[in-house]
Design an enzyme around this catalytic site. Structure first.
Site, PDB file in Angstrom:
ATOM      1  N   CYS A   1      -6.572  -3.800   5.659  1.00 57.34           N
ATOM      2  CA  CYS A   1      -5.810  -4.816   5.002  1.00 57.34           C
ATOM      3  C   CYS A   1      -4.447  -4.688   5.342  1.00 57.34           C
ATOM      4  O   CYS A   1      -3.954  -2.952   5.278  1.00 57.34           O
ATOM      5  CB  CYS A   1      -6.380  -5.085   3.809  1.00 57.34           C
ATOM      6  SG  CYS A   1      -4.998  -6.624   3.524  1.00 57.34           S
TER       7      CYS A   1
ATOM      8  N   ASP B   1      -2.550  -4.408   2.735  1.00 53.78           N
ATOM      9  CA  ASP B   1      -2.232  -4.299   1.642  1.00 53.78           C
ATOM     10  C   ASP B   1      -1.496  -2.798   1.168  1.00 53.78           C
ATOM     11  O   ASP B   1      -1.878  -2.003   2.627  1.00 53.78           O
ATOM     12  CB  ASP B   1      -3.298  -4.120   0.809  1.00 53.78           C
ATOM     13  CG  ASP B   1      -2.896  -3.315  -1.077  1.00 53.78           C
ATOM     14  OD1 ASP B   1      -2.515  -2.024  -0.921  1.00 53.78           O
ATOM     15  OD2 ASP B   1      -3.639  -4.653  -1.419  1.00 53.78           O
TER      16      ASP B   1
ATOM     17  N   ARG C   1      -1.637  -0.647  -0.417  1.00 49.09           N
ATOM     18  CA  ARG C   1      -2.109   0.722  -1.182  1.00 49.09           C
ATOM     19  C   ARG C   1      -2.951   1.110  -0.042  1.00 49.09           C
ATOM     20  O   ARG C   1      -3.389   2.547  -0.548  1.00 49.09           O
ATOM     21  CB  ARG C   1      -2.619   0.623  -2.440  1.00 49.09           C
ATOM     22  CG  ARG C   1      -1.399  -0.085  -3.302  1.00 49.09           C
ATOM     23  CD  ARG C   1      -2.450  -0.570  -4.455  1.00 49.09           C
ATOM     24  NE  ARG C   1      -3.285  -2.097  -4.446  1.00 49.09           N
ATOM     25  CZ  ARG C   1      -3.694  -2.779  -4.651  1.00 49.09           C
ATOM     26  NH1 ARG C   1      -4.293  -2.265  -5.989  1.00 49.09           N
ATOM     27  NH2 ARG C   1      -4.839  -4.083  -3.969  1.00 49.09           N
TER      28      ARG C   1
ATOM     29  N   HIS D   1     -11.218  -3.048   0.893  1.00 50.05           N
ATOM     30  CA  HIS D   1     -10.638  -1.538  -0.420  1.00 50.05           C
ATOM     31  C   HIS D   1     -11.057  -2.745  -1.254  1.00 50.05           C
ATOM     32  O   HIS D   1     -10.340  -3.657  -1.151  1.00 50.05           O
ATOM     33  CB  HIS D   1      -9.359  -1.485   0.338  1.00 50.05           C
ATOM     34  CG  HIS D   1      -7.959  -2.961  -0.061  1.00 50.05           C
ATOM     35  ND1 HIS D   1      -7.517  -3.239  -0.966  1.00 50.05           N
ATOM     36  CD2 HIS D   1      -7.936  -3.185   0.932  1.00 50.05           C
ATOM     37  CE1 HIS D   1      -6.769  -3.861  -1.172  1.00 50.05           C
ATOM     38  NE2 HIS D   1      -7.287  -4.212   0.500  1.00 50.05           N
TER      39      HIS D   1
ATOM     40  N   CYS E   1      -8.879  -6.013  -3.284  1.00 49.66           N
ATOM     41  CA  CYS E   1      -7.753  -6.607  -2.385  1.00 49.66           C
ATOM     42  C   CYS E   1      -7.310  -8.007  -2.517  1.00 49.66           C
ATOM     43  O   CYS E   1      -8.242  -9.024  -3.433  1.00 49.66           O
ATOM     44  CB  CYS E   1      -9.132  -7.195  -0.888  1.00 49.66           C
ATOM     45  SG  CYS E   1      -8.325  -7.930  -0.394  1.00 49.66           S
TER      46      CYS E   1
END
Length: 787
Positions: A590, A592, A594, A651, A654
């Site tokens: 992803c 993302d 993080r 993760h 999400c």
């Protein structure tokens, strides 16, 4: 079809160390689960012969073993903090109790047991249970091994038809004479008991599975009793005197110092064995395929209170000391017990047997019980523990404790083992090897071991062998550096760099771990643990409360890279520039912020071919996405770069999955909504009634979003197989597919494996990645799954 159907309720995680059992709703009748009843019977069948055998080995009245078994089951089972741990007379207390009976007599030994119980209550109220676990495992296992040796040597005399002495050394000296004066009947019964104990668990096939429902201990004693009765052997048998003449605790008599030492010994052995047993039971419960939701983790302080209460009652009623017992606890868990009711019921069955089965119990030959207890003593010397301790270089601690317990005494042997363990730890701290050599004009100083103040003089002498202005590499091959060593190293580094020299401080593998002097002003350091920090410039560079310029952090990061990191990676990047990229893995995850791929996979430049998008989605070939970038990346990685594996990584938390769950149908087709259409198959998979859910090993998903995140990884792996390049390489057998889930809040990675259950549909299971052995096992399972 429903997008998300909560068909599997998720219970809140139990609070570790909770003191109270779950409360029943008002009006609900108390019921005992059938699993608890069957488990209690299995434990009772093991406890009955063992309790008599341990009482025999200690020299106590045989009824004392039954009293301790009943009290351990009912009192410790009800009040203890480990619901599935079974308490009773333990083999680990045999030598201690036998010595006390020899020195003080039986009634005073009962009083000592009561006082030890009071001491355990005090320790439980002080909440020091966790401190007991700080004792080195080498000392604990050495103590149990020493006790096991003592038990085995003593019971060997009864097996041969004789009478044991009180000390191990005396038993060893008398062994040749005992071998010359064998009693054939007792020896035959003992050998039969040992043979059944050894062979019963090894019966092959379906017959073996059925036979193992009955414990080997019960079968061996019952068979030996039957043979002895049928053959008319003249052997000593169990004698249970009338309960009317049963001896209860009396006032302690003897020297005060000896009584105090005895109480401390019983307290120490009972407490350590019970606490370690509770921790072991927790581990055993967690490994069960479907742990019951009412089984909570052990509250160790409450377990001490329960064990103390049981010892008070057992001692007052004329019973042996009580502790948690590994054999019976393991049988309880594996028999399917779901609450403390199984432990308590086993104590009730012992009471019933002690009152109603006395004529049957008195047929048991003492030689059979001695053989049973001798086998338990031999098993206490665990080869597995010896191998583990040897790997950790603590075999000296283990050997000293074992010999000390066997030949001196339990308390003295444990004290000796603790002293050796402390000495070994201090030796490791003080033993530091510091060397200096010159290679290619660079001075290499290597410190192997822990850097403490004791090593500072040698470290300082070696560092000053490096000439001023020379380049130096200091390699720290250890895991600890105290303040004195750090200050000495830092002062030398500052002085050396001030005179034009170069200093690089590295770890064992050559990675840089120290701060260069030129960067001492910076608070953003690449060698510190990563964090999402915001470094402030010095106060004089910005007004109080004034926000930083938008490009400062980016420019500062680039500057730090050029100054600190680029010199170390320039050679590797130059090689990659010449030879081209050759990644082994396509990593699709992803977007993302993080999810830091290099951090969670411990990878570097050239290792991963990374594709990131919102939701780690893999559009099906030919899908109307308006964007073929993911398909192009897959084709390039598989056909051109020849990657050997593809990983889809989801993760926790999400945002794309949350949007899939929460966005109502219809509405404007924004670019984000058009892209998220590729996640609709995952949403349908969650709601499908004919498919098992993806899940995490050991627990259910926390909520609907986590369930969808897990399921999405499985679904995108299916999409991958639809791509021609992937399907072709999979058919050729030189490509692997992996599923991965990263829990951001826990900083924990999970790899996808498979689990089959005859009663359920196959589950896609995400197994936690922790020890090396688990990682290798998960890799093997993943390879089989991809094939």
């Amino acid at each position: 079809m429903s997008a998300c159907v909560p068909t599997r309720p998720t219970d809140p995680a139990p609070t570790p160390g909770a003191d109270t059992p779950p409360t029943r709703p008002p009006g609900k009748r108390f019921r005992i689960a059938g699993a608890d009843i069957s488990a209690s019977i299995a434990v009772f069948l093991i406890a009955l012969p063992l309790s008599l055998g341990i009482a025999l080995a200690t020299g106590a009245p045989l009824q004392a073993g039954l009293v301790a078994a009943a009290v351990g089951g009912i009192v410790a089972g009800r009040l203890g903090g480990s619901p599935l741990q079974v308490s009773g007379p333990a083999a680990g207390l045999t030598v201690v109790t036998a010595d006390l009976i020899q020195r003080f007599g039986w009634r005073t030994t009962c009083a000592i047991t009561v006082l030890a119980g009071l001491a355990q209550l005090g320790l439980g109220c002080l909440r020091v249970a966790r401190s007991a676990l700080a004792v080195s495992p080498a000392v604990v296992h050495g103590m149990l091994a020493g006790i096991g040796v003592s038990i085995a040597v003593a019971q060997l005399h009864i097996v041969l038809g004789g009478t044991p002495q009180s000390a191990v050394i005396d038993n060893l000296r008398a062994l040749p004479a005992q071998l010359a004066d064998l009693h054939p009947a007792a020896l035959s019964i003992s050998l039969l008991t040992l043979a059944v104990l050894l062979l019963w668990p090894r019966i092959p096939g379906r017959a073996g599975r059925i036979a193992r429902v009955v414990p080997a201990a019960l079968v061996s004693v019952a068979l030996a009793t039957g043979v002895a009765s049928a053959a008319g052997f003249r052997v000593d048998q169990v004698e249970l005197p009338s309960w009317r003449s049963h001896a209860l605790a009396g006032l302690p008599e003897g020297p005060a110092l000896g009584l105090v030492a005895a109480v401390l010994t019983i307290t120490l052995v009972c407490s350590v064995q019970s606490l370690l047993g509770a921790v072991a039971v927790d581990k055993l419960v967690s490994k069960q395929p479907d742990p019951h939701r009412d089984v909570r983790r052990s509250d160790l302080n409450r377990e001490l209170l329960g064990q103390g209460s049981a010892n008070i009652v057992s001692g007052a009623l004329g019973g042996l000391p009580v502790a948690g017992v590994a054999v019976r606890s393991t049988a309880n868990v594996r028999a399917g017990a779901v609450s403390r009711n199984s432990t308590m019921l086993h104590g009730v069955w012992v009471v019933v047997a002690a009152l109603l089965l006395v004529p049957v119990l008195e047929l048991i030959p003492l030689a059979a019980l001695a053989a049973l207890v001798m086998a338990v003593g031999i098993q206490m010397v665990s080869l597995y523990h010896i191998r583990t301790i040897t790997r950790h270089r603590e075999i000296l601690v283990y050997a000293v404790t074992t010999i000390g317990v066997a030949f001196i005494g339990v308390l003295q042997g444990v004290a000796l083992g603790v002293a050796v363990a402390v000495a070994v730890a201090l030796h490791r701290l003080a033993r530091t090897r510091i060397t200096h050599e010159v290679r290619d004009g660079v001075h290499h100083v290597r410190a192997r071991g822990q850097l403490t103040f004791l090593a500072v003089p040698r470290l300082s002498r070696t560092l000053h062998l490096v000439p001023q202005g020379a380049d130096a590499v200091v390699e720290l091959d250890g895991s600890f550096m105290d303040h004195a060593a750090y200050e000495s190293l830092q002062c030398w580094q500052d002085e050396h760099t001030a005179h034009g020299g170069g200093v690089e401080i590295t770890g064992r593998d050559g990675t840089r771990i120290a701060e260069p002097a030129s960067a001492s002003h910076s608070c953003c350091r690449p060698w510190t643990p990563w964090r999402n920090h915001h470094c402030d410039r010095p106060q004089e560079e910005q007004g109080a409360g004034r926000p930083r310029p938008s490009g400062y952090q980016l420019a500062s990061g680039i500057s730090a890279f050029q100054r600190d990191t680029a010199p170390h990676v320039r050679g590797e990047l130059a090689r990659l520039a010449r030879e081209g990229q050759q990644p082994a893995q396509l990593f699709l995850t992803c977007a993302d912020s993080r999810v830091v791929t290099s951090m969670i996979t411990s990878s570097g430049p050239g290792d991963l071919f990374v594709v990131r998008n919102v939701g780690n989605l893999v559009p099906l070939p030919g899908a109307e996405s308006g964007d073929d970038s993911v398909g192009a990346a897959i084709e390039y990685a598989v056909d051109v770069l020849k990657v050997r594996s593809i990983t889809v990584c989801g993760h926790s938390g999400c945002g794309a999955m949350q949007a899939l769950l929460n966005t109502p149908p219809g509405g404007a087709q924004t670019p984000l909504r058009r892209w998220l259409r590729h996640g609709l198959p995952s949403l349908e998979r969650v709601g499908a009634q004919d498919r098992a859910w993806a899940r995490l090993s050991g627990r259910a998903p926390a909520d609907a979003v986590e369930q969808l995140c897990l399921t999405n990884v499985v679904q995108q792996l299916e999409h991958l197989k639809a791509h021609d390049a992937v399907a072709r390489r999979l058919a050729e057998g030189d490509l692997e597919l992996h599923g991965m889930y990263f829990h951001v809040g826990e900083a924990q990675a999970y790899l996808l494996t498979e689990n089959s259950d005859a009663e359920h549909l196959p589950d896609e299971v995400f197994a936690q990645v922790a020890p090396t052995a688990l990682v290798e096992g998960v890799r093997a399972e993943t390879r089989r799954a991809s094939a």
